[in-house]
Scaffold this motif. Structure first.
Motif, PDB file in Angstrom:
ATOM      1  N   LEU A   1       6.889   9.140   5.883  1.00  0.00           N
ATOM      2  CA  LEU A   1       6.283   8.895   4.529  1.00  0.00           C
ATOM      3  C   LEU A   1       6.352  10.251   3.732  1.00  0.00           C
ATOM      4  N   GLN A   2       6.428   9.779   2.390  1.00  0.00           N
ATOM      5  CA  GLN A   2       6.587  10.984   1.365  1.00  0.00           C
ATOM      6  C   GLN A   2       5.058  11.064   0.714  1.00  0.00           C
TER       7      GLN A   2
ATOM      8  N   TYR B   1       0.793  -1.279   0.030  1.00  0.00           N
ATOM      9  CA  TYR B   1       0.031   0.154  -0.145  1.00  0.00           C
ATOM     10  C   TYR B   1       0.788   1.359   0.130  1.00  0.00           C
ATOM     11  N   LEU B   2       2.085   1.200   0.648  1.00  0.00           N
ATOM     12  CA  LEU B   2       2.775   2.499   0.799  1.00  0.00           C
ATOM     13  C   LEU B   2       4.021   2.505  -0.143  1.00  0.00           C
ATOM     14  N   ASP B   3       4.407   1.336  -0.922  1.00  0.00           N
ATOM     15  CA  ASP B   3       5.551   1.473  -1.777  1.00  0.00           C
ATOM     16  C   ASP B   3       6.810   1.997  -0.896  1.00  0.00           C
TER      17      ASP B   3
ATOM     18  N   ARG C   1       0.284   9.549  -2.790  1.00  0.00           N
ATOM     19  CA  ARG C   1      -0.439   9.128  -4.349  1.00  0.00           C
ATOM     20  C   ARG C   1      -0.436   7.868  -4.303  1.00  0.00           C
ATOM     21  N   HIS C   2       0.311   6.901  -4.168  1.00  0.00           N
ATOM     22  CA  HIS C   2       0.383   5.585  -4.462  1.00  0.00           C
ATOM     23  C   HIS C   2      -0.883   4.951  -3.420  1.00  0.00           C
ATOM     24  N   LEU C   3      -0.770   5.198  -2.205  1.00  0.00           N
ATOM     25  CA  LEU C   3      -2.037   4.798  -1.420  1.00  0.00           C
ATOM     26  C   LEU C   3      -3.252   4.976  -1.916  1.00  0.00           C
TER      27      LEU C   3
END
Length: 309
Positions: free
Chosen positions: A141-142, A62-64, A147-149
Motif C-alpha cells: 500500500l501507498q 476502497y483502496l484504488d 488517504r483514499h480509504l
C-alpha cells in the motif's frame, strides 16, 4: 457455519458499503460462501463462483489498487477461495445436515447460541488462512491509498449519518420489522399472525441500536487506518504486517471496549432467544419448508465443493 446476526438463522444482512471494512478484507469469501442461506440456489452458486471478482471490486473501490497490486490481490483471493472451497464447504455441508435434523423440533436459546459460536469459529479460521495473503498486499500500500480509504470512510459515514437523522425511531422500527419478516419468510415460507407477533414484540423489546453500532464502526475504521499506516509508510516487514493484521481482526471479532462487549453479548443472547421463540411458534408445515430450504443449500454446497475433485 456463517449465519446472520438477527434471529440467528435467517438471512444475510445487506450492509451499506463501508461497514466492517476489515471484516470483508479477511472474510469475504467465507461470508459469500454461506450468505446465501435462504436465498435462491442459483444466486448462491453464482455469488460463490464470482467471490474473488466481487472481493477484488470491493477492495479496489476502497483502496484504488495499482496494476501490480491488482495482480497480487487477484492471485491471493483465488488462492483463498481454492482453500475455502476444499476445506470449509464440507464443514458447511455437515452443519446444514445437522440443522435439518434439528429444525422439526422445538429449540432453545442455548442451541441457537451454539450455532453463533460456530459462526465465530469459522470466521476465525478464514481470517487465519488469509493473514499471509493480506499481509503481502498490505505492505504494497501507498500513502495516497490510505488517504483514499479515509475519504471513502468519511463519505460512507456521512451517508449513514444522513440516513440516521432522516429516519425517526418509528420509521427505522418499521423498516427493521419488514427486513426481519422477509428474512424469516425466506426460511419458513409465509408467516402467520402468531409468528409475526413474535417478531414485532421481540423487536419492540430489542436493545438493537444503530447509533451504538455506528460508533463502533467508526472506531474500527480508525483502527484500520492506524494499523495500515506503518505498512503504507514502508516501516514494517511482511511478518510484522501479518502480526498487525492479526491484531486488527482480533479486535474486530472481540472488541476491547468492555461496554461494547457487554452490549454485543446482550444483543447476541437476545437474538438467540428471539430465534428460539420464533422457531417454536412455527407450524410443522413451516418447519418442513425450512428443512427443504436448507436441503437445497446443502446440495448447492456439494456441487460447489465437487469442483475441487
Amino acid at each position: 457455519m456463517r449465519f446472520p446476526v438477527n434471529f440467528g438463522l435467517l438471512k444475510r444482512d445487506k450492509a451499506r458499503p463501508g461497514l466492517r471494512f476489515h471484516h470483508r478484507i479477511i472474510g469475504v469469501l467465507g461470508l459469500l460462501a454461506v450468505a446465501g442461506v435462504l436465498q435462491a440456489c442459483s444466486v448462491v452458486k453464482l455469488a460463490y463462483n464470482q467471490a474473488p471478482d466481487l472481493a477484488y471490486w470491493y477492495l479496489d473501490t476502497y483502496l484504488d489498487l495499482t496494476g501490480e497490486q491488482s495482480l497480487q490481490v487477484k492471485a491471493s483471493l483465488s488462492q483463498l477461495q481454492a482453500w475455502h472451497r476444499q476445506t470449509q464447504l464440507p464443514v458447511y455441508i455437515t452443519a446444514l445436515q445437522q440443522l435439518q435434523q434439528q429444525l422439526p423440533s422445538d429449540t432453545t436459546a442455548a442451541a441457537a447460541c451454539a450455532v453463533a459460536a460456530d459462526v465465530r469459529s469459522n470466521l476465525g479460521a478464514v481470517a487465519q488462512q488469509a493473514e499471509s495473503l493480506a499481509a503481502g498486499v498490505a505492505v504494497m500500500l501507498q500513502p495516497g491509498q490510505l488517504r483514499h480509504l479515509a475519504q471513502k470512510f468519511a463519505k460512507t459515514n456521512a451517508e449513514a449519518e444522513d440516513e440516521l437523522q432522516g429516519n425517526n425511531g418509528k420509521t427505522r422500527q418499521g423498516k427493521r420489522y419488514r427486513q426481519l419478516l422477509s428474512r424469516a419468510e425466506s426460511l419458513y415460507g409465509t408467516l402467520d399472525e402468531p409468528q409475526r407477533a413474535v417478531i414485532a414484540r421481540r423487536l419492540e423489546q430489542s436493545r438493537f441500536d444503530l447509533r451504538v453500532l455506528f460508533a463502533e464502526r467508526q472506531r474500527r475504521q480508525r483502527d484500520t487506518l492506524q494499523t495500515l499506516q506503518p505498512m503504507a509508510a514502508g516501516q514494517v516487514s511482511p511478518a510484522q504486517a501479518k502480526t498487525a493484521l492479526r491484531g486488527l481482526v482480533e479486535r474486530t471479532l472481540n472488541p476491547l471496549e468492555p461496554v461494547y462487549r457487554r452490549y454485543l453479548d446482550q444483543l447476541g443472547q437476545e437474538n438467540c432467544q428471539s430465534f428460539a421463540e420464533l422457531h417454536n411458534s412455527t407450524t410443522p408445515a413451516q418447519r418442513g419448508k425450512a428443512v427443504e430450504t436448507l436441503r437445497g443449500y446443502e446440495q448447492d454446497f456439494r456441487i460447489l465443493n465437487a469442483r475441487t475433485l
